[in-house]
Write a protein that holds these residues in place. Sequence first.
Motif, mmCIF file in Angstrom:
data_model
loop_
_atom_site.group_PDB
_atom_site.id
_atom_site.type_symbol
_atom_site.label_atom_id
_atom_site.label_comp_id
_atom_site.label_asym_id
_atom_site.label_seq_id
_atom_site.Cartn_x
_atom_site.Cartn_y
_atom_site.Cartn_z
ATOM 1 N N ARG A 1 3.929 5.227 -9.869
ATOM 2 C CA ARG A 1 5.044 6.092 -10.276
ATOM 3 C C ARG A 1 6.365 5.652 -9.651
ATOM 4 O O ARG A 1 7.426 5.744 -10.289
ATOM 5 N N ASN A 2 6.324 5.171 -8.403
ATOM 6 C CA ASN A 2 7.556 4.693 -7.764
ATOM 7 C C ASN A 2 8.147 3.509 -8.523
ATOM 8 O O ASN A 2 9.370 3.405 -8.682
ATOM 9 N N TYR A 3 7.287 2.635 -9.016
ATOM 10 C CA TYR A 3 7.771 1.496 -9.802
ATOM 11 C C TYR A 3 8.299 1.949 -11.159
ATOM 12 O O TYR A 3 9.259 1.361 -11.686
ATOM 13 N N VAL B 1 9.025 -4.186 -2.004
ATOM 14 C CA VAL B 1 8.072 -5.048 -2.712
ATOM 15 C C VAL B 1 8.794 -5.859 -3.787
ATOM 16 O O VAL B 1 8.557 -7.070 -3.936
ATOM 17 N N VAL B 2 9.674 -5.219 -4.554
ATOM 18 C CA VAL B 2 10.444 -5.927 -5.577
ATOM 19 C C VAL B 2 11.287 -7.029 -4.936
ATOM 20 O O VAL B 2 11.329 -8.170 -5.425
ATOM 21 N N ASN C 1 0.827 -1.208 0.000
ATOM 22 C CA ASN C 1 0.000 0.000 0.000
ATOM 23 C C ASN C 1 0.862 1.260 0.000
ATOM 24 O O ASN C 1 0.602 2.203 -0.754
ATOM 25 N N LEU C 2 1.915 1.265 0.838
ATOM 26 C CA LEU C 2 2.769 2.446 0.948
ATOM 27 C C LEU C 2 3.520 2.729 -0.347
ATOM 28 O O LEU C 2 3.818 3.889 -0.659
ATOM 29 N N SER C 3 3.824 1.676 -1.114
ATOM 30 C CA SER C 3 4.573 1.872 -2.362
ATOM 31 C C SER C 3 3.779 2.645 -3.402
ATOM 32 O O SER C 3 4.347 3.089 -4.412
ATOM 33 N N TYR D 1 9.026 5.193 -2.173
ATOM 34 C CA TYR D 1 10.034 4.636 -3.079
ATOM 35 C C TYR D 1 10.759 3.468 -2.417
ATOM 36 O O TYR D 1 11.012 2.431 -3.041
ATOM 37 N N GLY D 2 11.087 3.635 -1.122
ATOM 38 C CA GLY D 2 11.714 2.549 -0.375
ATOM 39 C C GLY D 2 10.799 1.337 -0.269
ATOM 40 O O GLY D 2 11.244 0.191 -0.368
#
Length: 310
Positions: A67-69, A286-287, A49-51, A280-281
């Motif tokens: 967008r972070n991904y 997640v990755v 969720n935070l990502s 972003y962190g």
Amino acid sequence: MSALDLSEVPEQESWFHRNQQRIAPWLFLAPGLLFFMVYVIIPVFQSFNLSLYEWDGLGAAEYVGFRNYEDLYWEWVDRDAFYISLKNNLIWLILYLLAIPAGLFIALFLNQTVWGIRLYKSLFFFPFVISQVVVGLVFTWFYDPTFGLLNEFLSLFGLGPLNVLGDERFVTYGIIFAGLWPQTAYCMILYLTGLNAVDPEQIEAGRLDGAKGGRMLWHIILPQLRPATFIAFVVTIIGALRSFDLISIMTQGGPFGSSRVLAYYMFEVALSEYGFRMGYGAAIAVVLFLIMLCFIAYFLWSMYREERGH
């Protein structure tokens, strides 16, 4: 009905007494499952969720979707920090698996009855009980270009000095070598435990059939060590992908970010003094989680397929 007749009627057991053998294991597991849910499962979904947000940890979170991904993807394309971290993680993953065969062969050696075997077991067991911070400090001194034992050894052959932790070509391999020391000890313990459960009748039957050395190991001993091998693979893969402490102690990601891995890069962008990009962190986390999940799911499926075949 007389009092005698009433006493002969069997007392009906409660639902709990009828099912207590099935309920008891779940009652013992309940505290562990609760902690696992609160400290592992729920944070995984919170990270997902935070990502999807841009958040500095203090102000209001702004929803930014994927967008972070996308930023991670462009860093990978441009061979920026994320690309270097992912590449180093793959190097860690490949070389860290050397701990498994190394632990197996040490366990086979220590499983013999020879003079001084308890001393050998203590020496090989020692790296497992010391802190990773201590391991990092010891190998930092070992690699030191001015007084380290590595360069003292190289000087005997007219080589060196070699600055392992200061050279972009060698730094990742130097840290991995330091991590292999305690990880091999851990795999050794797993295999020693597994060797105690090996069926001696199968070994005797193999000897009668003429199995020796490598054939005995491959066809009789290793199949019985499959559960220990599975645990060793899972623990080693997780250890390689979440490597952080040795890098933090030995190089802090340097030189010039060349020894970064995903876990340390996540710390840099989210929690260090130059970061505070929580979303972003979380995307990096997640990755990392998905990579671990793929490998562990593959090994679970392989074990299930083998068990089903038998």
